[in-house]
Enzyme design. Structure first.
Site, PDB file in Angstrom:
ATOM      1  N   CYS A   1      22.646   8.112 -22.971  1.00 42.42           N
ATOM      2  CA  CYS A   1      22.297   9.274 -23.793  1.00 42.42           C
ATOM      3  C   CYS A   1      23.563  10.075 -24.125  1.00 42.42           C
ATOM      4  CB  CYS A   1      21.317  10.156 -23.043  1.00 42.42           C
ATOM      5  SG  CYS A   1      19.697   9.402 -22.806  1.00 42.42           S
TER       6      CYS A   1
ATOM      7  N   CYS B   1      20.256   5.544 -13.291  1.00 40.79           N
ATOM      8  CA  CYS B   1      19.260   6.464 -13.850  1.00 40.79           C
ATOM      9  C   CYS B   1      17.853   6.177 -13.352  1.00 40.79           C
ATOM     10  CB  CYS B   1      19.286   6.363 -15.371  1.00 40.79           C
ATOM     11  SG  CYS B   1      19.041   4.705 -15.972  1.00 40.79           S
TER      12      CYS B   1
HETATM   13 FE1  SF4 Z   1      19.166  10.673 -20.950  1.00 38.33          FE
HETATM   14 FE2  SF4 Z   1      18.926  10.712 -18.254  1.00 38.33          FE
HETATM   15 FE3  SF4 Z   1      20.673  12.344 -19.549  1.00 38.33          FE
HETATM   16 FE4  SF4 Z   1      18.034  12.758 -19.691  1.00 38.33          FE
HETATM   17  S1  SF4 Z   1      19.342  12.903 -17.863  1.00 38.33           S
HETATM   18  S2  SF4 Z   1      19.466  12.882 -21.398  1.00 38.33           S
HETATM   19  S3  SF4 Z   1      17.289  10.611 -19.793  1.00 38.33           S
HETATM   20  S4  SF4 Z   1      20.721  10.061 -19.403  1.00 38.33           S
END
Ligand code: SF4
Length: 282
Positions: free
Chosen positions: A236, A264
């Site tokens: 992300c 994650c």
């Molecule tokens: Fe993406 Fe995880 Fe960041 Fe949320 S915490 S924006 S799902 S990488």
């Protein structure tokens, strides 16, 4: 190079089927077949070292009955595997987790991949109510406040959509490489995932980043433009930065966290370890 006629044919066939594959792909796996999955994992572990990537993904399709799912985040490794699948028109569903926080460059390479191979990559989005509740609870970038908050966000935007993507599948194909991080050093070619009750198969388990890059170059595979700007592992947008020379590949993921574990929740067991040779087998 692959034949465009072959690709176009493959794309037409996939477009007609929501899951992107043939009959075996859209059928769930029978209970009896699921019982033999651990034995199939053992066969793949034996065979993989002698096979190239095309042969590995073909062997996965040939050996495992039922629906197979390859999840892609359109990074270097995933693009290499996608090429091997699409070039052979294999009945493997290609899916992505559209978290809603991806880089514009990731959407660009997604679109370019669909054009190049004449296919659709199936998107799995988070549940909108869960996202709205998450944002109300922690704010739009609340994942920076703690590891727990970050894992909450990943659970909503990645882990839950992954569960839907894998529902009814016999195997999950990933782009994990053992040399991506210390956590992934024990990654196996294939193993039975007790939690999800499916095979997890990692056809690039023994490849280096350089070998992957050479494959992608040799086959003129579309690549995320961010790789050229120092982004080695791309997730992300708000949780990924470029890495400095000499930094580990995954140093750019959740870089504000002190923990060395950069996962994650997609590739970890319930006790928070990356599934590996040490993960108990059935
Ligand atoms: Fe993406 Fe995880 Fe960041 Fe949320 S915490 S924006 S799902 S990488």
């Amino acid at each position: 190079m692959i034949s465009m006629a072959k690709v176009a044919h493959s794309g037409a066939a996939r477009a007609a089927q929501p899951h992107g594959g043939g009959d075996r792909s859209v059928c769930g796996i029978r209970a009896a077949d699921r019982e033999i999955l651990p034995a199939i994992a053992g066969k793949l572990v034996e065979r993989f070292p002698a096979l190239d990537l095309f042969e590995r993904v073909a062997a996965i399709r040939g050996q495992i009955p039922g629906r197979l799912v390859f999840t892609t985040s359109f990074g270097l490794e995933d693009q290499a595997i996608a090429h091997a699948i699409f070039a052979q028109a294999l009945a493997i569903d290609v899916a992505t987790l559209d978290t809603g926080r991806l880089f514009p460059e990731t959407y660009d390479v997604w679109a370019e991949t669909e054009r190049r191979y004449g296919v659709r990559v199936v998107a799995f989005a988070p549940d909108h109510r869960a996202v709205e509740t998450l944002i109300a609870r922690q704010g739009i970038d609340g994942f920076r406040s703690s590891v727990e908050a970050r894992l909450d966000c990943c659970a909503v935007r990645k882990v839950a959509p992954l569960a839907r993507a894998l529902d009814g599948s016999a195997a999950w194909i990933t782009g994990l490489r053992a040399d991506q991080s210390a956590d992934r050093a024990q990654v196996l070619p294939a193993l039975f995932d007790e939690e999800r009750r499916l095979l997890k198969v990692n056809p690039l388990f023994d490849w280096t980043r350089e070998r992957t890059r050479e494959f992608v170059r040799a086959h003129d595979v579309p690549c995320n433009a961010l790789h050229e700007r120092g982004f080695l592992s791309i997730g992300c947008a708000p949780c990924t930065r470029a890495v400095m020379p000499g930094e580990p590949e995954r140093a750019g993921r959740w870089w504000w966290e002190q923990s060395q574990k950069k996962e994650c929740g997609l590739h970890v067991t319930p006790d928070a370890h990356v599934m590996s040779a040490n993960t108990p087998q059935q």
